[in-house]
Design a protein around this motif. Structure first.
Motif, PDB file in Angstrom:
ATOM      1  N   PRO A 188      40.803  87.865  66.965  1.00 29.10           N
ATOM      2  CA  PRO A 188      40.041  86.842  66.788  1.00 29.10           C
ATOM      3  C   PRO A 188      38.751  86.904  66.137  1.00 29.10           C
ATOM      4  O   PRO A 188      38.054  87.954  66.185  1.00 29.10           O
ATOM      5  CB  PRO A 188      39.863  86.203  67.992  1.00 29.10           C
ATOM      6  N   GLY A 189      38.362  86.240  64.900  1.00 27.88           N
ATOM      7  CA  GLY A 189      37.173  86.446  63.967  1.00 27.88           C
ATOM      8  C   GLY A 189      37.532  87.204  62.842  1.00 27.88           C
ATOM      9  O   GLY A 189      36.696  87.100  62.080  1.00 27.88           O
ATOM     10  N   GLN A 190      38.480  88.048  62.815  1.00 30.41           N
ATOM     11  CA  GLN A 190      38.808  89.043  61.984  1.00 30.41           C
ATOM     12  C   GLN A 190      39.543  87.992  60.536  1.00 30.41           C
ATOM     13  O   GLN A 190      39.868  86.888  60.634  1.00 30.41           O
ATOM     14  CB  GLN A 190      39.834  89.948  62.038  1.00 30.41           C
ATOM     15  N   GLU A 191      39.016  88.377  59.379  1.00 34.09           N
ATOM     16  CA  GLU A 191      39.405  87.613  58.320  1.00 34.09           C
ATOM     17  C   GLU A 191      40.405  88.386  57.575  1.00 34.09           C
ATOM     18  O   GLU A 191      40.371  89.588  57.242  1.00 34.09           O
ATOM     19  CB  GLU A 191      37.946  87.316  57.380  1.00 34.09           C
ATOM     20  N   LEU A 192      41.634  87.540  57.351  1.00 34.39           N
ATOM     21  CA  LEU A 192      42.777  88.087  56.522  1.00 34.39           C
ATOM     22  C   LEU A 192      43.036  87.153  55.463  1.00 34.39           C
ATOM     23  O   LEU A 192      43.283  86.202  55.700  1.00 34.39           O
ATOM     24  CB  LEU A 192      43.898  88.267  57.642  1.00 34.39           C
ATOM     25  N   ARG A 193      42.959  87.855  54.213  1.00 33.99           N
ATOM     26  CA  ARG A 193      43.368  87.122  53.231  1.00 33.99           C
ATOM     27  C   ARG A 193      44.619  87.966  52.305  1.00 33.99           C
ATOM     28  O   ARG A 193      44.503  89.285  52.276  1.00 33.99           O
ATOM     29  CB  ARG A 193      42.408  87.290  52.238  1.00 33.99           C
ATOM     30  N   ILE A 194      45.571  87.055  52.179  1.00 34.14           N
ATOM     31  CA  ILE A 194      46.797  87.704  51.388  1.00 34.14           C
ATOM     32  C   ILE A 194      46.982  86.896  50.366  1.00 34.14           C
ATOM     33  O   ILE A 194      47.024  85.819  50.300  1.00 34.14           O
ATOM     34  CB  ILE A 194      48.044  87.572  52.380  1.00 34.14           C
ATOM     35  N   VAL A 195      47.204  87.647  48.962  1.00 39.24           N
ATOM     36  CA  VAL A 195      47.281  86.931  47.845  1.00 39.24           C
ATOM     37  C   VAL A 195      48.783  87.190  47.319  1.00 39.24           C
ATOM     38  O   VAL A 195      49.062  88.006  47.394  1.00 39.24           O
ATOM     39  CB  VAL A 195      46.484  87.277  46.532  1.00 39.24           C
ATOM     40  N   LEU A 196      49.318  86.018  46.907  1.00 48.00           N
ATOM     41  CA  LEU A 196      50.800  86.157  46.421  1.00 48.00           C
ATOM     42  C   LEU A 196      50.534  86.242  44.821  1.00 48.00           C
ATOM     43  O   LEU A 196      49.981  85.312  44.231  1.00 48.00           O
ATOM     44  CB  LEU A 196      51.574  84.898  46.888  1.00 48.00           C
ATOM     45  N   LEU A 197      51.241  87.383  44.399  1.00 52.94           N
ATOM     46  CA  LEU A 197      51.129  87.321  42.869  1.00 52.94           C
ATOM     47  C   LEU A 197      52.570  87.353  42.385  1.00 52.94           C
ATOM     48  O   LEU A 197      53.348  87.793  43.002  1.00 52.94           O
ATOM     49  CB  LEU A 197      50.287  88.740  42.627  1.00 52.94           C
ATOM     50  N   GLY A 198      52.800  87.342  40.918  1.00 53.92           N
ATOM     51  CA  GLY A 198      54.173  87.521  40.458  1.00 53.92           C
ATOM     52  C   GLY A 198      53.983  86.534  39.170  1.00 53.92           C
ATOM     53  O   GLY A 198      53.283  85.837  38.883  1.00 53.92           O
ATOM     54  N   LEU A 199      55.150  86.855  38.361  1.00 57.35           N
ATOM     55  CA  LEU A 199      55.200  86.227  37.198  1.00 57.35           C
ATOM     56  C   LEU A 199      55.494  84.506  37.289  1.00 57.35           C
ATOM     57  O   LEU A 199      55.771  84.180  38.483  1.00 57.35           O
ATOM     58  CB  LEU A 199      56.589  86.474  36.490  1.00 57.35           C
ATOM     59  N   ASP A 200      55.315  83.815  36.467  1.00 57.82           N
ATOM     60  CA  ASP A 200      55.702  82.342  36.722  1.00 57.82           C
ATOM     61  C   ASP A 200      56.993  82.553  37.020  1.00 57.82           C
ATOM     62  O   ASP A 200      57.859  82.961  36.609  1.00 57.82           O
ATOM     63  CB  ASP A 200      55.289  81.787  35.214  1.00 57.82           C
ATOM     64  N   ASN A 201      57.265  81.266  38.058  1.00 57.51           N
ATOM     65  CA  ASN A 201      58.517  80.904  38.386  1.00 57.51           C
ATOM     66  C   ASN A 201      59.266  81.909  39.184  1.00 57.51           C
ATOM     67  O   ASN A 201      60.485  81.933  39.260  1.00 57.51           O
ATOM     68  CB  ASN A 201      59.514  80.581  37.166  1.00 57.51           C
ATOM     69  N   ALA A 202      58.503  82.983  39.627  1.00 59.90           N
ATOM     70  CA  ALA A 202      59.072  83.931  40.504  1.00 59.90           C
ATOM     71  C   ALA A 202      59.495  83.413  41.922  1.00 59.90           C
ATOM     72  O   ALA A 202      60.139  84.085  42.633  1.00 59.90           O
ATOM     73  CB  ALA A 202      57.889  85.102  40.523  1.00 59.90           C
ATOM     74  N   GLY A 203      58.770  82.308  42.382  1.00 60.56           N
ATOM     75  CA  GLY A 203      59.161  81.845  43.593  1.00 60.56           C
ATOM     76  C   GLY A 203      57.986  81.847  44.470  1.00 60.56           C
ATOM     77  O   GLY A 203      58.133  81.970  45.899  1.00 60.56           O
ATOM     78  N   LYS A 204      56.778  82.041  44.389  1.00 61.83           N
ATOM     79  CA  LYS A 204      55.549  82.286  44.955  1.00 61.83           C
ATOM     80  C   LYS A 204      55.379  81.128  45.827  1.00 61.83           C
ATOM     81  O   LYS A 204      54.901  81.023  46.928  1.00 61.83           O
ATOM     82  CB  LYS A 204      54.260  82.534  44.206  1.00 61.83           C
ATOM     83  N   THR A 205      55.153  79.694  45.115  1.00 60.90           N
ATOM     84  CA  THR A 205      55.077  78.819  45.905  1.00 60.90           C
ATOM     85  C   THR A 205      55.859  78.348  46.803  1.00 60.90           C
ATOM     86  O   THR A 205      55.814  77.789  47.960  1.00 60.90           O
ATOM     87  CB  THR A 205      54.856  77.440  44.697  1.00 60.90           C
ATOM     88  N   THR A 206      57.095  78.485  46.299  1.00 61.13           N
ATOM     89  CA  THR A 206      58.359  78.403  47.379  1.00 61.13           C
ATOM     90  C   THR A 206      58.143  79.162  48.650  1.00 61.13           C
ATOM     91  O   THR A 206      58.192  78.604  49.841  1.00 61.13           O
ATOM     92  CB  THR A 206      59.675  78.455  46.617  1.00 61.13           C
ATOM     93  N   LEU A 207      57.778  80.506  48.696  1.00 59.29           N
ATOM     94  CA  LEU A 207      57.739  81.298  49.429  1.00 59.29           C
ATOM     95  C   LEU A 207      56.349  81.101  50.274  1.00 59.29           C
ATOM     96  O   LEU A 207      56.586  81.036  51.666  1.00 59.29           O
ATOM     97  CB  LEU A 207      57.704  82.847  49.010  1.00 59.29           C
ATOM     98  N   LEU A 208      55.485  80.602  49.738  1.00 62.07           N
ATOM     99  CA  LEU A 208      54.184  80.190  50.402  1.00 62.07           C
ATOM    100  C   LEU A 208      54.582  78.919  51.428  1.00 62.07           C
ATOM    101  O   LEU A 208      54.008  79.079  52.533  1.00 62.07           O
ATOM    102  CB  LEU A 208      53.193  80.017  49.557  1.00 62.07           C
ATOM    103  N   LYS A 209      55.202  77.987  50.688  1.00 64.82           N
ATOM    104  CA  LYS A 209      55.335  76.720  51.730  1.00 64.82           C
ATOM    105  C   LYS A 209      56.368  77.124  52.694  1.00 64.82           C
ATOM    106  O   LYS A 209      56.531  76.500  53.925  1.00 64.82           O
ATOM    107  CB  LYS A 209      55.770  75.811  50.542  1.00 64.82           C
ATOM    108  N   ARG A 210      57.357  77.885  52.403  1.00 64.97           N
ATOM    109  CA  ARG A 210      58.251  78.325  53.608  1.00 64.97           C
ATOM    110  C   ARG A 210      57.762  79.166  54.753  1.00 64.97           C
ATOM    111  O   ARG A 210      57.650  78.776  55.916  1.00 64.97           O
ATOM    112  CB  ARG A 210      59.553  79.024  52.831  1.00 64.97           C
TER     113      ARG A 210
END
Ligand code: GTP
Ligand code: MG
Length: 135
Positions: A16-38
């Motif tokens: 608790p209290g630890q900050e965790l940031r994960i960035v999704l990178l990739g080409l356009d249309n790679a499926g980042k938003t789809t994966l993020l929402k899933r």
């Protein structure tokens, strides 16, 4: 989709209290938003979209913990040459890491700065394998 990844992220949550940031990178249309929402749906995360100063990021935070920092965010792919994407990533990710540490004594005191990165590849889009390898 994303179940193995979800369990990895859940293991990374830390104490608790630890900050965790994960960035999704990739080409356009790679499926980042789809994966993020899933991941949001399956992992029970709150899904928020917020504009950032220099890029649009879709962010997730822990449900019921509005003050916690974001967990996942996406750097949208751009229909631009690979060289431009590289320079954009180089310019913006360190800046975001700096913002992440603001008010917490600097990056040296943030165990998750710079953010963890997930690089998303569309395995069905073989025509762009070479391009995605250059980013
Ligand atoms: N068949 C199939 N389509 C998918 C899958 N994942 C994403 N898509 C489709 O691919 C398209 C692009 O997906 P996005 O998730 O928006 O891709 P993105 O990486 O966020 O794209 P940008 O934000 O433009 O960088 C959408 O039409 C999705 O419905 C998948 O696993 N299978
Ligand atoms: Mg997207």
């Amino acid at each position: 989709m994303g179940e193995g990844l979800l369990s990895v992220i859940q293991r990374l949550r830390g104490s608790p209290g630890q900050e965790l940031r994960i960035v999704l990178l990739g080409l356009d249309n790679a499926g980042k938003t789809t994966l993020l929402k899933r991941l949001a749906q399956e992992g029970g995360f709150q899904h928020q979209e917020r504009p950032l100063a220099r890029l649009q990021a879709e962010r997730l935070g822990h449900r019921g913990a509005a003050l916690r920092p974001p967990l996942l965010e996406e750097v949208p792919g751009q229909h631009r040459p690979a060289g431009e994407r590289r320079s954009r990533a180089a310019a913006e990710l360190p800046q975001q890491a700096e913002g992440c540490a603001a008010g917490r004594g600097g990056a040296a005191h943030c165990p998750f700065c710079p953010p963890r990165q997930i690089y998303v590849i569309d395995s069905a889009d073989q025509k762009r394998f070479e391009e995605t390898g250059q980013v």
